[in-house]
Each structure stands twice: as C-alpha cells, then as structure tokens.
Design a protein around this motif. Structure first.
Motif, mmCIF file in Angstrom:
data_model
loop_
_atom_site.group_PDB
_atom_site.id
_atom_site.type_symbol
_atom_site.label_atom_id
_atom_site.label_comp_id
_atom_site.label_asym_id
_atom_site.label_seq_id
_atom_site.Cartn_x
_atom_site.Cartn_y
_atom_site.Cartn_z
ATOM 1 N N PHE A 131 0.715 -1.116 0.027
ATOM 2 C CA PHE A 131 -0.024 -0.044 -0.039
ATOM 3 C C PHE A 131 0.825 1.142 0.010
ATOM 4 C CE2 PHE A 131 -2.307 3.592 2.334
ATOM 5 C CZ PHE A 131 -3.234 3.714 1.314
ATOM 6 N N SER A 132 0.408 2.234 -0.811
ATOM 7 C CA SER A 132 1.110 3.396 -0.846
ATOM 8 C C SER A 132 -0.125 4.555 -1.324
ATOM 9 C CB SER A 132 2.224 3.829 -1.475
ATOM 10 O OG SER A 132 2.112 3.503 -2.996
ATOM 11 N N TYR A 153 -5.423 13.105 -4.132
ATOM 12 C CA TYR A 153 -4.207 12.119 -3.901
ATOM 13 C C TYR A 153 -4.820 10.809 -4.726
ATOM 14 C CZ TYR A 153 -7.760 10.392 -0.653
ATOM 15 O OH TYR A 153 -9.064 9.744 -0.129
ATOM 16 N N ARG A 154 -3.662 9.895 -4.733
ATOM 17 C CA ARG A 154 -3.914 8.536 -5.202
ATOM 18 C C ARG A 154 -3.509 7.658 -4.243
ATOM 19 N NH1 ARG A 154 -5.758 11.298 -9.065
ATOM 20 N NH2 ARG A 154 -5.101 11.488 -11.275
ATOM 21 N N THR A 162 -6.528 -8.610 -3.401
ATOM 22 C CA THR A 162 -6.991 -8.186 -4.733
ATOM 23 C C THR A 162 -6.368 -6.552 -4.775
ATOM 24 O OG1 THR A 162 -9.088 -9.227 -4.233
ATOM 25 C CG2 THR A 162 -9.115 -7.438 -5.853
ATOM 26 N N TRP A 163 -5.674 -6.431 -5.922
ATOM 27 C CA TRP A 163 -5.144 -5.189 -6.348
ATOM 28 C C TRP A 163 -6.325 -4.152 -6.369
ATOM 29 C CZ3 TRP A 163 -0.650 -2.894 -5.979
ATOM 30 C CH2 TRP A 163 -0.539 -1.620 -6.765
ATOM 31 N N PHE A 164 -5.972 -2.965 -6.004
ATOM 32 C CA PHE A 164 -6.780 -1.838 -6.072
ATOM 33 C C PHE A 164 -6.400 -0.591 -6.412
ATOM 34 C CE2 PHE A 164 -5.750 -1.267 -1.584
ATOM 35 C CZ PHE A 164 -5.990 0.153 -1.437
ATOM 36 N N GLU A 165 -6.849 0.384 -6.941
ATOM 37 C CA GLU A 165 -6.298 1.557 -7.056
ATOM 38 C C GLU A 165 -7.525 2.710 -7.021
ATOM 39 O OE1 GLU A 165 -4.685 2.211 -10.779
ATOM 40 O OE2 GLU A 165 -2.995 0.671 -10.703
ATOM 41 N N GLY A 166 -7.152 3.723 -6.219
ATOM 42 C CA GLY A 166 -8.278 4.593 -6.013
ATOM 43 C C GLY A 166 -7.551 6.118 -5.755
ATOM 44 N N VAL A 191 -12.881 9.225 -4.343
ATOM 45 C CA VAL A 191 -13.571 9.234 -5.598
ATOM 46 C C VAL A 191 -14.436 7.835 -5.660
ATOM 47 C CG1 VAL A 191 -13.475 9.535 -8.230
ATOM 48 C CG2 VAL A 191 -12.061 10.843 -6.702
ATOM 49 N N ALA A 192 -15.670 8.189 -5.908
ATOM 50 C CA ALA A 192 -16.415 6.811 -6.171
ATOM 51 C C ALA A 192 -15.938 6.195 -7.476
ATOM 52 C CB ALA A 192 -18.070 7.300 -6.347
ATOM 53 N N ASP A 193 -15.905 4.703 -7.485
ATOM 54 C CA ASP A 193 -15.569 3.853 -8.451
ATOM 55 C C ASP A 193 -16.790 3.738 -9.541
ATOM 56 O OD1 ASP A 193 -13.181 3.132 -7.252
ATOM 57 O OD2 ASP A 193 -14.224 1.291 -6.058
#
Length: 193
Positions: A131-132, A153-154, A162-166, A191-193
């Motif tokens: 995580f970062s 931010y990201r 499970t990989w995620f990005e947000g 931010v909503a997916d």
C-alpha cells in the motif's frame, strides 16, 4: 495588518520518481493592496517586508507543510517489505487533532488513536499490502499562523489479495505551534468507483 500568502502547486510525492512541479506564489498585504509576486517582485505591506521577503517566508512555510503532508501519507506505506510507521501521525498532528472520513453517507470523526489503531492493524496483519498513498495536486493557503490545504491524492495496494487503485481529496488545516507547524484536522472523501 495581517499577511495572507497563497501557494499553489501541482506535484508528485517525493517517492514517485517522475516528480514535476508547477508553482505560483502570491502574497496579499491587505484587501486594498493585493499583488501577485513571482518571488523577486517588491510588494511592501504594513509589515514592511518586501515581496521577495514575503515570497521567501511563504516558500519556507510551504516547504514545511509539504514535508508534513509527505510524512503523513508515508506513515501508511508498506511497499517492498517496508513496515508502516503510523506513529508519525502523532508527530505531524497536534495532540487534539481530528481526522474525518466523509466517504459514506455520514462523516466518521476520529481522534488520533481511533484513526491509527485500525490502520496499523490492517497494514501489519497482511490484509493491506504493498500500500502507498501520494499527493498528486494541492492548493495551499497560509494566513499568519494558520494554513489550509486542499489535496488530490492517489492510492494503491492489495486489499485481501486483490489489487486496487483509488483516488480522492483531502482538506487539511495546519496551525503554527511553539514546536513548528502541525496538522490540526483533516477531512477526506474518496472518488467513487
């Protein structure tokens, strides 16, 4: 009279190799004498400081606020086997600090301990790995001994394998203390997916 400094910057976090930045600094002495300065312009206000001096002071404050934000976001990083250092949250906040998640229907308000405890658990028990979180854009305003910052931010990592990005936005307030600048509150929304 008081002095208002506004500093805007679009940047990548220091951990991201392709960091680039575009900066604008403006100092306002009072409402009747608002002037933009580009660091070397001379704007004198009631304080008697030149525009260059104001820009230099604003740059120093901005650098400290940038450092606090990087330390806060970096506290949760557990990439490449790195152990998260969530105690940094206590270092960058005043003891009475408040952190607010406004992601769902109702805001969730945390004191520092209530915020840190569950994050430390998932960052160290294998639930959230690699995580970062990093700031990609921000707008910072400084007025005397208070400041505010709106950040985009990201974040990314593996949550339960499970990989995620947000991404999302944070609003952070800072106060100058005898020990230096510290965060006093932060609110965020993803931010909503």
């Amino acid at each position: 009279m008081s002095e208002l400094s506004e500093v805007s910057e679009v940047s990548e976090a220091s951990e991201v190799p392709e960091a680039s930045a575009v900066s604008e600094v403006s100092a306002v002495s009072d409402a009747s004498d608002a002037s933009d300065v580009s660091g070397a312009s001379d704007v004198s206000g009631a304080s008697g400081k030149s525009g260059a001096s104001q820009a230099s002071a604003a740059s120093e404050v901005k650098a400290e606020l940038d450092r606090l934000m990087r330390r806060f976001l970096g506290a949760f990083t557990n990439t490449d086997g790195r152990r998260p250092d969530v105690d940094r949250v206590r270092e960058v906040f005043i003891p009475q600090g408040m952190i607010i998640s406004n992601v769902g229907d109702e805001p969730v308000v945390y004191d520092l301990d209530a915020f840190i405890e569950p994050r430390e658990k998932i960052l160290t028990d294998g639930s959230l790995t690699e995580f970062s979180e990093w700031e990609v854009a921000e707008h910072t305003e400084v007025f005397g001994s208070v400041a505010q910052r709106f950040s985009e931010y990201r974040k990314s990592g593996f949550l339960n394998g499970t990989w995620f990005e947000g991404s999302g936005h944070k609003a952070t307030q800072f106060v100058r203390t005898p020990a230096g600048w510290r965060m006093s509150s932060m609110a965020w929304d993803d931010v909503a997916d």
